[in-house]
Enzyme design. Sequence first.
Site, short mmCIF file in Angstrom:
data_model
loop_
_atom_site.label_atom_id
_atom_site.label_comp_id
_atom_site.label_asym_id
_atom_site.label_seq_id
_atom_site.Cartn_x
_atom_site.Cartn_y
_atom_site.Cartn_z
N LYS A 35 0.85 -1.19 0.00
CA LYS A 35 0.00 0.00 0.00
C LYS A 35 0.89 1.25 0.00
O LYS A 35 2.10 1.17 0.26
CB LYS A 35 -0.92 -0.02 1.21
CG LYS A 35 -0.21 -0.08 2.53
CD LYS A 35 -1.13 -0.57 3.63
CE LYS A 35 -0.41 -0.53 4.97
NZ LYS A 35 -1.15 -1.23 6.02
N TYR A 256 16.79 29.36 10.06
CA TYR A 256 15.57 29.98 10.60
C TYR A 256 15.52 29.83 12.10
O TYR A 256 15.72 28.73 12.64
CB TYR A 256 14.32 29.33 10.00
CG TYR A 256 14.11 29.65 8.54
CD1 TYR A 256 13.87 30.97 8.13
CD2 TYR A 256 14.12 28.65 7.58
CE1 TYR A 256 13.67 31.27 6.80
CE2 TYR A 256 13.91 28.94 6.25
CZ TYR A 256 13.68 30.25 5.86
OH TYR A 256 13.47 30.54 4.54
C1 LIG Z 1 -0.31 -2.22 6.57
C2 LIG Z 1 -0.85 -3.54 6.94
C3 LIG Z 1 0.01 -4.62 7.16
C4 LIG Z 1 1.52 -4.49 7.16
O1 LIG Z 1 1.93 -3.95 8.39
P1 LIG Z 1 3.51 -3.74 8.73
O2 LIG Z 1 3.49 -3.22 10.12
O3 LIG Z 1 4.00 -2.71 7.76
O4 LIG Z 1 4.14 -5.04 8.56
C5 LIG Z 1 -0.55 -5.85 7.41
N1 LIG Z 1 -1.90 -6.00 7.48
C6 LIG Z 1 -2.75 -4.98 7.28
C7 LIG Z 1 -4.21 -5.22 7.37
C8 LIG Z 1 -2.26 -3.71 7.02
O5 LIG Z 1 -3.10 -2.70 6.86
#
Ligand SMILES: *Cc1c(COP(=O)(O)O)cnc(C)c1O
Length: 366
Positions: A35, A256
């Site tokens: 994702k 800054y």
């Molecule tokens: C993002 C996600 C993962 C992966 O999680 P990590 O902590 O990056 O390993 C697994 N399962 C679901 C449902 C997620 O949304």
Amino acid sequence: MNRPILATIHTQAFQHNLNRVRELAPDSKIWAVIKARAYGHSFDAAFKGLAASDGFALLDIEDARWLRQQGWRGRILMLEGLFHENELLLAQELNCDLVVHCEAQVQWLEKFEGKAHNPFNVFLKMNSGMNRLGFKPAVYRTVFHRLHSAGYHLHHMTHFANADQVDQQPSVGSQMDIFNETIEGLKAPTSLANSAAILWHRNALGDWVRPGIMLYGASPTGNYEDIAHANLSAVMQLHSEIIDIQELRKGDRIGYGGRYEAPEAMRIGIVACGYADGYPRQAQDGTPVWVFDGNNNGAGLICPIVGRVSMDMLSIDLRNTPNAKIGSVVELWGDQVPVDLVAQMSNTIGYELICALAPRVPVKIK
Ligand SMILES: *Cc1c(COP(=O)(O)O)cnc(C)c1O
């Protein structure tokens, strides 16, 4: 010449990290979670580096279409299911598996006419305590039976809220108990483990693991120490160069707000990387930046940030490295500086930094 900043994505590091998941979960199939443009690494790079996974898990149906266009024939999991009923046909055409987490999605599937000739694989999501997505244990079994009688191929799925609590309670135990009690007698493959569970809760793997962050070589806790010995490799390397050098006198202030005051005469380097590139503006003085030391066999040194990060630039303390000059290469994060160390100095976690790599940073896939 373009501005010297560049993100290099190492597909070999992807392969290495995927192999680590195989070693840690030898009996499970692997959903590579990609994702958020593969946590900021680009779908292109993830597709090249993670093609040995059993499936890709993602959020947008258009990204599933893209994967099929690239020739991906393995499985694809829509991690939050479909967002609209009118995506069902496309999802079927693309041969996607669906998470189902709410009543509306159940009703779409019950009504769906296409189910007769090609029913989806459904990952039915249980809310076992995180209280984000999914069905409460009290209704889970009923929903399972409804989708089962509609002809779908069911899998049990849940997500841990505390798998990254390495030593503390509550961790995954209570959610595991609820999950196991709820699915008792309902035979179907299971999917539970995110990266943290794969690393630290090997009793909670299930038939399909869902690693995300560990495939990118960063820490599920946001703390680098926790993965320092896990044999994972950083996949993204963010490089830039020193574009100017300033000679300061004792008492001079930098940038800054003049947050940093020179304790003595010192040289500082101005690096072409700022918060508009995705570098965290919250980075405190002392945040590590690695500088290639031209005279030292390719070795480098850590030169900490001094002064506030601005939109396009940041400044570093060059007292350690007399050889640094305009044009010297620096690594903001990657092999030499774990992204989690930058995150720790910036009050965030590595996940957020890699996902937020800005579109203006060119990406090279290696
Ligand atoms: C993002 C996600 C993962 C992966 O999680 P990590 O902590 O990056 O390993 C697994 N399962 C679901 C449902 C997620 O949304």
